[in-house]
Design a protein around this motif. Structure first.
Motif, PDB file in Angstrom:
ATOM      1  N   VAL A   1      -1.559  -6.675   7.630  1.00 24.45           N
ATOM      2  CA  VAL A   1      -2.843  -6.000   7.445  1.00 24.45           C
ATOM      3  C   VAL A   1      -3.803  -6.312   8.587  1.00 24.45           C
ATOM      4  O   VAL A   1      -3.774  -7.396   9.184  1.00 24.45           O
ATOM      5  CB  VAL A   1      -3.486  -6.376   6.093  1.00 24.45           C
TER       6      VAL A   1
ATOM      7  N   PHE B   1       2.728   0.895   6.594  1.00 26.77           N
ATOM      8  CA  PHE B   1       2.500   1.362   5.221  1.00 26.77           C
ATOM      9  C   PHE B   1       3.796   1.939   4.645  1.00 26.77           C
ATOM     10  O   PHE B   1       4.504   2.680   5.320  1.00 26.77           O
ATOM     11  CB  PHE B   1       1.429   2.457   5.187  1.00 26.77           C
TER      12      PHE B   1
ATOM     13  N   ILE C   1       1.419  -2.727   2.305  1.00 28.28           N
ATOM     14  CA  ILE C   1       0.831  -2.705   3.647  1.00 28.28           C
ATOM     15  C   ILE C   1       1.237  -4.003   4.335  1.00 28.28           C
ATOM     16  O   ILE C   1       0.867  -5.093   3.895  1.00 28.28           O
ATOM     17  CB  ILE C   1      -0.704  -2.601   3.608  1.00 28.28           C
TER      18      ILE C   1
ATOM     19  N   ARG D   1      -6.829   6.726  -0.415  1.00 28.53           N
ATOM     20  CA  ARG D   1      -7.614   5.627   0.145  1.00 28.53           C
ATOM     21  C   ARG D   1      -9.068   6.087   0.265  1.00 28.53           C
ATOM     22  O   ARG D   1      -9.323   7.231   0.688  1.00 28.53           O
ATOM     23  CB  ARG D   1      -7.062   5.237   1.519  1.00 28.53           C
TER      24      ARG D   1
ATOM     25  N   ASP E   1      -7.826  -1.889   7.460  1.00 31.62           N
ATOM     26  CA  ASP E   1      -7.172  -1.526   6.193  1.00 31.62           C
ATOM     27  C   ASP E   1      -8.069  -1.809   4.990  1.00 31.62           C
ATOM     28  O   ASP E   1      -7.745  -1.411   3.865  1.00 31.62           O
ATOM     29  CB  ASP E   1      -5.860  -2.314   6.020  1.00 31.62           C
TER      30      ASP E   1
END
Lengths: 116, 118
Positions: free
Chosen positions: B82, B65, B79, B36, B86
């Motif tokens: 959210v 997650f 995910i 990420r 995020d």
């Protein structure tokens, strides 16, 4: 813990000149590799160069070369004859294995601008 | 040989919705990694998978997650519910089988999925 530090958030260079990007790292692992990745505005992560920690010889890839100082835990990237297409974010990364896993730890990056 | 394919490139979700990010590794690659990238930051490791196995999920938040890499089909990062935090670019990388226990396996990256949570 493994950490990678890039102390230059931004740099600029004139086309055809040489620029060096700094990177230091910390790890207690003996078996590791170091990478430089380039991220142009397209966001694609592109491998620039790879260095094996147990090799003393510095890696070279065309206009890109590294200065690997293992004792100092330093891994700088030199770009010779800079081109406009070299404008990008450059990330230094440490690759290590631990408990059967392998992962990359990245620095925060250096934004390089090559000026015409 | 096609590179690592990620889709969608951009994904917009409202708070509380689910996000599914897909990654097809390079041909012959059996290892997939998810990272990420928050704005102005480097990439942070989330999870490492092999076919049908999670090898290391130490970088993934414990809740909401999940990731999978089934025998057939792409790897999925999911995910649930959210939140605005995020919002980030999510990158997938793949590498060929590891023949030694050491490091140095080159990871080839996709172009990422930019998730925006409204």
């Amino acid at each position: 813990a493994q950490t990678v530090t890039q102390s230059q958030p931004e740099m600029s260079v004139q086309e055809a000149e040489t620029v060096t990007l700094s990177c230091t790292y910390d790890t207690s692992e003996n078996n590791y590799y170091l990478f430089w990745y380039k991220q142009p505005p397209s966001r694609q992560m592109i491998l620039v160069i790879r260095q094996e920690a147990y090799k003393q010889q510095n890696a070279t890839e065309n206009r890109f070369s590294v200065n690997f100082q293992k004792a100092a835990k330093s891994f700088s990237l030199k770009i010779s004859d800079s081109q406009l297409g070299d404008t990008a974010m450059y990330f230094c990364a440490l690759d290590f294995t631990q408990g059967g896993s392998e992962k990359l730890v990245f620095g925060k990056g250096t934004k390089l601008t090559v000026n015409p | 040989n096609a590179g690592v394919m990620q889709n969608p490139r951009h994904l917009v979700r409202r708070r509380g919705q689910e996000a599914r990010l897909r990654c097809s590794p390079m041909k012959g690659h059996s290892h997939v990694y998810w990272y990420r990238q928050l704005p102005e930051e480097g990439l942070k490791f989330m999870v490492y998978l092999q076919k049908e196995n999670i090898i290391d999920e130490s970088g993934m938040p414990k809740e909401r997650f999940s990731a999978e890499f089934p025998k057939e089909g792409p790897s999925i990062l999911r995910i649930q519910q959210v939140v605005r935090g995020d919002s980030a670019a999510y990158f997938c990388a793949s590498s060929p089988p590891r023949f030694t226990g050491g490091a140095g396996n080159i990871q080839y990256f996709g172009a990422g999925t930019r998730l925006s949570v409204l």
